[in-house]
Design an enzyme around this catalytic site. Structure first.
Site, mmCIF file in Angstrom:
data_model
loop_
_atom_site.group_PDB
_atom_site.id
_atom_site.type_symbol
_atom_site.label_atom_id
_atom_site.label_comp_id
_atom_site.label_asym_id
_atom_site.label_seq_id
_atom_site.Cartn_x
_atom_site.Cartn_y
_atom_site.Cartn_z
ATOM 1 N N GLU A 127 1.021 -1.307 -0.071
ATOM 2 C CA GLU A 127 -0.010 -0.087 0.018
ATOM 3 C C GLU A 127 0.871 1.167 0.052
ATOM 4 O O GLU A 127 1.836 1.104 0.779
ATOM 5 C CB GLU A 127 -1.118 0.014 1.182
ATOM 6 C CG GLU A 127 -1.770 1.032 0.985
ATOM 7 C CD GLU A 127 -2.750 1.161 2.325
ATOM 8 O OE1 GLU A 127 -2.849 0.353 3.312
ATOM 9 O OE2 GLU A 127 -3.709 2.202 2.428
ATOM 10 N N ALA A 268 1.936 -0.283 10.786
ATOM 11 C CA ALA A 268 1.648 -1.478 10.465
ATOM 12 C C ALA A 268 0.963 -1.696 9.290
ATOM 13 O O ALA A 268 0.580 -0.552 8.874
ATOM 14 C CB ALA A 268 0.860 -2.423 11.605
ATOM 15 N N GLU A 304 -5.485 -2.766 12.519
ATOM 16 C CA GLU A 304 -5.197 -3.733 11.323
ATOM 17 C C GLU A 304 -6.127 -4.737 11.358
ATOM 18 O O GLU A 304 -6.646 -5.016 10.312
ATOM 19 C CB GLU A 304 -3.712 -4.267 11.393
ATOM 20 C CG GLU A 304 -2.654 -3.125 11.626
ATOM 21 C CD GLU A 304 -2.565 -2.169 10.741
ATOM 22 O OE1 GLU A 304 -3.313 -2.161 9.518
ATOM 23 O OE2 GLU A 304 -2.202 -0.866 11.157
ATOM 24 N N HIS A 307 -9.497 -3.644 9.970
ATOM 25 C CA HIS A 307 -9.450 -3.195 8.527
ATOM 26 C C HIS A 307 -9.759 -4.596 7.873
ATOM 27 O O HIS A 307 -10.007 -4.490 6.473
ATOM 28 C CB HIS A 307 -7.849 -3.175 8.140
ATOM 29 C CG HIS A 307 -7.528 -1.604 8.161
ATOM 30 N ND1 HIS A 307 -8.276 -0.698 7.637
ATOM 31 C CD2 HIS A 307 -6.461 -0.930 8.341
ATOM 32 C CE1 HIS A 307 -7.796 0.422 7.586
ATOM 33 N NE2 HIS A 307 -6.506 0.280 8.067
ATOM 34 N N GLU A 326 -9.461 4.399 6.230
ATOM 35 C CA GLU A 326 -8.729 4.912 7.342
ATOM 36 C C GLU A 326 -9.636 5.651 8.335
ATOM 37 O O GLU A 326 -9.285 5.449 9.721
ATOM 38 C CB GLU A 326 -7.514 5.668 7.049
ATOM 39 C CG GLU A 326 -6.443 4.926 6.113
ATOM 40 C CD GLU A 326 -6.090 3.594 6.903
ATOM 41 O OE1 GLU A 326 -6.120 3.191 7.920
ATOM 42 O OE2 GLU A 326 -5.534 2.779 6.149
HETATM 43 N N1 B3K Z 1 -3.150 1.080 5.655
HETATM 44 C C1 B3K Z 1 -1.445 1.159 6.275
HETATM 45 C C2 B3K Z 1 -0.822 2.278 5.780
HETATM 46 C C3 B3K Z 1 -0.071 2.354 4.544
HETATM 47 C C4 B3K Z 1 0.859 3.395 4.359
HETATM 48 C C5 B3K Z 1 1.555 3.330 2.982
HETATM 49 N N2 B3K Z 1 2.401 4.571 2.716
HETATM 50 C C6 B3K Z 1 -1.660 1.182 7.648
HETATM 51 C C7 B3K Z 1 -2.883 1.443 8.230
HETATM 52 O O1 B3K Z 1 -3.385 2.434 8.353
HETATM 53 O O2 B3K Z 1 -3.396 0.565 8.793
HETATM 54 ZN ZN ZN Z 2 -5.386 1.906 8.503
#
Ligand code: B3K
Ligand code: ZN
Length: 876
Positions: A127, A268, A304, A307, A326
């Site tokens: 990502e 993470a 995490e 998500h 996010e």
């Molecule tokens: N989704 C990742 C973040 C990725 C950042 C890339 N530059 C972590 C998080 O927000 O859970």
């Molecule tokens: Zn996140």
């Protein structure tokens, strides 16, 4: 820079021309190269109107394409075009199999994006757009595919081979190599892909889901860290349970893995079934980990995990929608932490962060709405705004709808969009459809940047027995947005009578959420027979700045009587800010400093009261931070803020010394360490009291800190004491303890980071020279983001007096680091640049120096997109 990078606009979004039904990957990992074989089943997207559209694959310029075939045949030259990051294939059939082989070099990848090596193990970070550093692929989040991945490597060096999903096959090859095939049945975008290969050890446990399925839970780390994984496991189990109970969300695969790696650009990553974590967000052990880090581990593991639904099962259509996953997930993890620990303390911490870092971002050159309209480099938009303000926006929906309707809305959202890549609009629509509440005006929060300001005045009419609150809202201009339309703002209020009792409001309750929708609006409360004291923005019900002309006595009254814990803390902050701002104003004209005795009285009352929540007491007794006062300043006077703050701290320490000592002793218990909320609260109060005692500069208290350092059995107490001694005037004692600490902990990388940070934050003279010499210490590694953050970023952000030295040495130092890092790790370089971007907030002499360094960076050849975007926007 040779060519200005392209700006990407949300308004240019088009659906993908092709879809990928399945993706089969085979990785051959070697020490000097990695070969990636990809086989994609491709079909035209029926939703794409252009029937002869070409297929756009993304592939970083460093990828070496070895072979490319379509249905087994090579493409003719005219149908293949490679332009920068794009590989464009044209004259394609309706469906076909695309095969490619690509050579990459994870062993020299210092950007830590794509496939790279961390301490000898292979790992990935995809990502947002890292997959294009691995192989040619339609690397965009709305192209979702099922993945089957085979990882092949030397068995001795890399006994553990992992990817997303479930392991389905293993085998051995010649020359000591082995392989494992993984299958992930859930279609996902490439950014959720993960691969790990290394000599890892693990702990295992399980979780039985609400429908009775047993899920295997595995956490991997290097062998030396095996004793630091239990807390993350417990946090994972608690998160799984909480998401079932609060959101009705069940985990879907048979296995959930977390891997700890030392080289990682952020905290993470939620890769499907295979999270990859910065060691700093997963390892926890009382001996080596502070309370703050224990709580961070719990929060990040939860984030995490959450998500898996808010991000993976329902993902983003494009990267402008980042806050969809996010903002929502931060809101979810904040509520989880609030349920696991103290709700008020969690809120106070989150609001403090928002008010300092996010408000500053919203007032600076990189200000953007939570759903930006354009970007040059998406990595620059993993911001406080997208995350923290995004979470506040979801929280406001929760406040406006109430918990039941919000849950109905989230159920509808997950059900309606499971397996899809969607937009923030889809989220709001689901909330609206499920609740029947009109969120039309509310949508402005998604596309307008800037922190709204509420100016509140009041009026009491004794004859009519009416109390009126008039609310006027404004929002400052931000880049590209001069004028804003009024926001819909939930404003939670209470009214207290002169005795401190709460009054019943229009809704019959003691608290009411007023819906502010107009530029100016008056709310009338009837049946009020004496002028009340208003308690405004309870629980910080909206991410706004509130202006109401409180008298200092009223703030003390609210500190003592408000029933809303957050508001009691906020009243203490406001009192502190008001008093400090007055002294800061006088500092530049050499007005002698004198402390308003009301602050002493307010602190004394809190210290004397029994039975208060210790965590809240230590929050209330912490003066507004340098960062918060800076954010509130029209023109930041770094030295004035620092010296006023120190003056007040000392004064409070002298005036209240016996009480600080009493509370210190009471809370300095010899009990086993536990990271539960009560124990954390006790340690935070104790260490705060110790910091005031040391501020008296009496040798007996420095001695007390040294004793605490020597006797402590946990890192929280040890580190607090070390910082107090190291930052005291007794530099000999400080150096002695720092040496002792390093000798004790030199093999624990994360503890060494604390040691670096304490030195970087030392406000005494000569800090820059000390930081520069630490850069040559064996403990430092300029390729490791955690080291860079602990030393360089802490110096620039938490040592304002030295970073903003009048001669500009701090600015030059940072610019040198950015220029070095630009090529090595653009994401970290651009993130570290933040302190320089705020140049407009400083007095003219500092402005010139800061700007000069930004210009120096701007003129460098080969600036990365990341650094270019931030520097060029800051110079406007
Ligand atoms: N989704 C990742 C973040 C990725 C950042 C890339 N530059 C972590 C998080 O927000 O859970
Ligand atoms: Zn996140």
């Amino acid at each position: 820079m040779s060519q200005e990078p392209k700006v990407i606009y949300l308004k240019d979004y088009t659906v993908p021309s092709f879809l990928i039904e399945s993706t089969e990957l085979r990785f051959e990992l070697f020490e000097e190269e990695t070969i990636v074989h990809a086989e994609l089943k491709v079909k035209r997207n029926p939703a794409c109107e252009k029937s002869a559209a070409s297929l756009e694959l993304f592939g970083h310029e460093e990828l070496e394409l070895i072979e490319l075939t379509i249905d087994g045949a090579a493409l003719d030259e005219k149908s293949v075009q490679r332009e920068g990051e794009l590989l464009i294939l044209s004259s394609l059939p309706e469906t076909f199999v695309l095969k490619s082989s690509t050579r990459i070099h994870p062993e020299t990848n210092t950007a830590l994006e794509g496939l790279y090596k961390s301490d000898g193990m292979f790992c990935t970070q995809c990502e947002a757009e890292g997959f294009r550093r691995i192989t040619f692929f339609p690397d965009r989040p709305d192209v979702m595919s099922v993945f089957r991945t085979t990882v092949e490597a030397d068995k001795k060096r890399y006994p553990v081979l992992l990817s997303n999903g479930n392991p389905v096959k293993t085998g051995e090859n010649a020359e000591g190599r082995h392989w494992v095939t993984w299958e992930d049945p859930f279609p996902k975008p490439a950014y959720l892909f993960a691969l790990v290969a290394g000599d890892l050890k693990c702990i295992e446990d399980s979780f039985t889901t609400m429908s009775g399925r047993e899920v295997k839970l595995v956490i991997y780390a290097e062998e030396k860290d095996l004793d630091k994984l239990d807390y993350a496991m417990l946090s994972l189990q608690k998160s799984m349970k909480w998401d079932e109970e609060v959101y009705g969300r069940e985990y879907d695969l048979d296995i959930y893995m977390i891997v700890a790696v030392d080289f990682f650009n952020m905290g993470a990553m939620e890769n499907k079934g295979l999270n990859i974590f910065n060691t700093s967000c997963v390892l926890a052990n009382p001996k080596t980990t502070t309370d703050a880090s224990f709580q961070r581990v719990e929060g990040v593991v939860a984030h995490e995990y959450f998500h898996n639904w808010s991000g993976n099962r329902v993902t983003c259509r494009d990267w402008f929608q980042l806050s969809l996953k996010e903002g929502f997930t931060v809101f979810r993890d904040a509520e989880f932490s609030a349920d696991m620990n103290s709700r008020t303390v969690k809120r106070v911490e989150d609001v403090s962060l928002l008010r300092t870092a996010q408000f500053a971002e919203d007032a600076g050159p990189m200000a953007h709405p939570i759903r930006p309209d354009s970007f040059i480099e998406i990595s620059n938009f993993y911001t406080m705004t997208v995350y923290e303000k995004g979470a506040e926006v979801v929280r406001m929906i929760h406040t406006l709808l109430g918990p039941e309707l919000f849950r109905k809305g989230s159920d509808l959202y997950f059900e309606r969009h499971d397996g899809q890549a969607v937009t923030t609009e889809d989220f709001v629509q689901a909330m609206e459809d499920a609740s029947g509440k009109d969120l039309g005006q509310f949508r402005a929060w998604y596309h307008q940047a800037g922190t709204p300001e509420l100016h509140i005045t009041d009026e009491f009419d004794g004859q009519k027995e009416e109390y009126r609150l008039t609310v006027r809202q404004t929002c400052p201009a931000t880049p590209g947005q001069d004028k804003k339309t009024p926001f819909q703002i939930p404003l939670s209020v209470g009214l207290l009578d002169q005795e401190g009792n709460e009054l019943r409001l229009t809704n019959g309750e003691y608290s009411e959420v007023l819906e502010v929708t107009e530029a100016e609006q008056t709310f009338v409360f009837k049946g009020i027979n004496a002028k009340p004291v208003p308690s405004l923005l309870r629980g910080f019900s909206a991410p706004v700045k509130l202006h109401y002309a409180y008298q200092r006595d009223e703030l003390m009254f609210l500190m003592a009587n408000d029933t809303d814990g957050f508001s009691r803390w906020d009243a203490a902050q406001k009192l502190g800010v008001d008093i400090m701002q007055e002294l800061i104003g006088g500092y530049s004209v050499d007005r002698p400093m004198a402390l308003d005795s009301r602050l002493i009285a307010a602190y004394r009352a809190v210290l004397e009261a029994d039975g208060l929540d210790k965590a809240m007491v230590s929050k209330v007794l912490t003066l507004p931070s340098q960062a918060y006062l800076s954010e509130l300043s029209e023109v930041i006077d770094v030295d004035a803020i620092h010296n006023v703050r120190e003056f007040i701290r000392k004064k409070l320490a002298f005036e209240l010394e016996p009480l600080f000592l009493k509370r210190y002793q009471e809370n300095n218990l010899e009990v086993d360490y536990s990271p539960d909320a009560d124990s954390i609260a006790r340690r935070s109060l104790k260490n705060l009291c110790l910091s005031y005692l040391v501020a008296t500069q009496k040798t007996e208290y420095l001695q007390l800190a040294k004793e605490q350092y020597a006797q402590s059995d946990n890192m929280t107490d040890m580190q607090s004491a070390l910082a107090l001694v190291a930052h005291s005037d007794d530099k000999v004692a400080g150096a002695e303890l720092l040496d002792d600490f390093y000798a004790q902990w030199k093999d624990e990388s994360l503890v060494v980071n604390l040691w670096l940070s304490i030195q970087a934050a030392d406000p005494s003279e000569g800090a820059l020279a000390r930081v520069e010499s630490l850069m040559h210490h064996p403990a430092f590694d300029a390729k490791n983001p955690n080291k860079l953050r602990s030393l360089i970023s802490v110096f620039c952000a938490q040592n304002p007096v030295n970073f903003h030295a009048k001669d500009g040495s701090g600015y030059q130092f940072l610019a040198d680091r950015i220029i070095e890092l630009n090529a090595q790790n653009p994401q970290i370089a651009s993130r570290m640049l933040t302190p320089l971007t705020r140049w407009k907030k400083y007095a003219a002499d500092r402005q010139v120096l800061m700007r000069a360094q930004l210009e120096r960076i701007h003129q460098c050849d080969d600036l990365s997109k990341d650094v270019f975007e931030v520097v060029s926007k800051s110079l406007v």
